[in-house]
Design a protein around this motif. Structure first.
Motif: not given
Length: 125
Positions: A99-101, A113, A52, A31-32
């Motif tokens: 982290g998300f991005g 995060d 990723y 998810d990150y």
């Protein structure tokens, strides 16, 4: 609450290799984006590599490209950093972070995060 734990840091001679591991609990790396960062003594934290895990895309800082390889094991929910041809300037505390991005390069540490506590890598000349 997600937690990350790094391991594998050690003292090695210049030209040697190390493999760092980052194991996640409480969050799924799929998810990150997962990054490796390092902080040399007396310097700011800098990005090293990014992966990723849901697609396999990887990015590297110029200083480590061709020497470091980031990979993942989705079954173990673990990300690795294989470091070869190590140099004294690679000496640092190494951290993994999630982290998300939608990044196309290793991002700034400020956007991540979740962080581990780090593992120390020392390269002797």
């Amino acid at each position: 609450q997600g937690q990350l734990r790094e391991s594998g840091g050690d003292v090695v001679r210049s030209g040697g290799s190390l493999r760092l591991s980052c194991e996640a609990s409480g969050l799924n790396f799929r998810d990150y984006a997962v990054g490796w960062f390092r902080q040399p003594p007396g310097k700011e934290r800098e990005g090293v590599a990014l992966i990723y895990t849901d697609g396999g895309a990887t990015y590297y800082a110029h200083s480590v490209k061709g020497r470091f390889t980031v990979s993942e094991d989705s079954v173990k929910n673990t990300v690795y950093l294989q470091m070869d041809s190590l140099k004294p300037e690679d000496t640092a505390m190494y951290y993994c972070a999630a982290g998300f991005g939608a990044w196309t390069r290793v991002p700034s540490p400020t956007v991540m995060d979740y962080w581990g506590e780090g593992t120390r890598v020392t390269i002797s000349s």
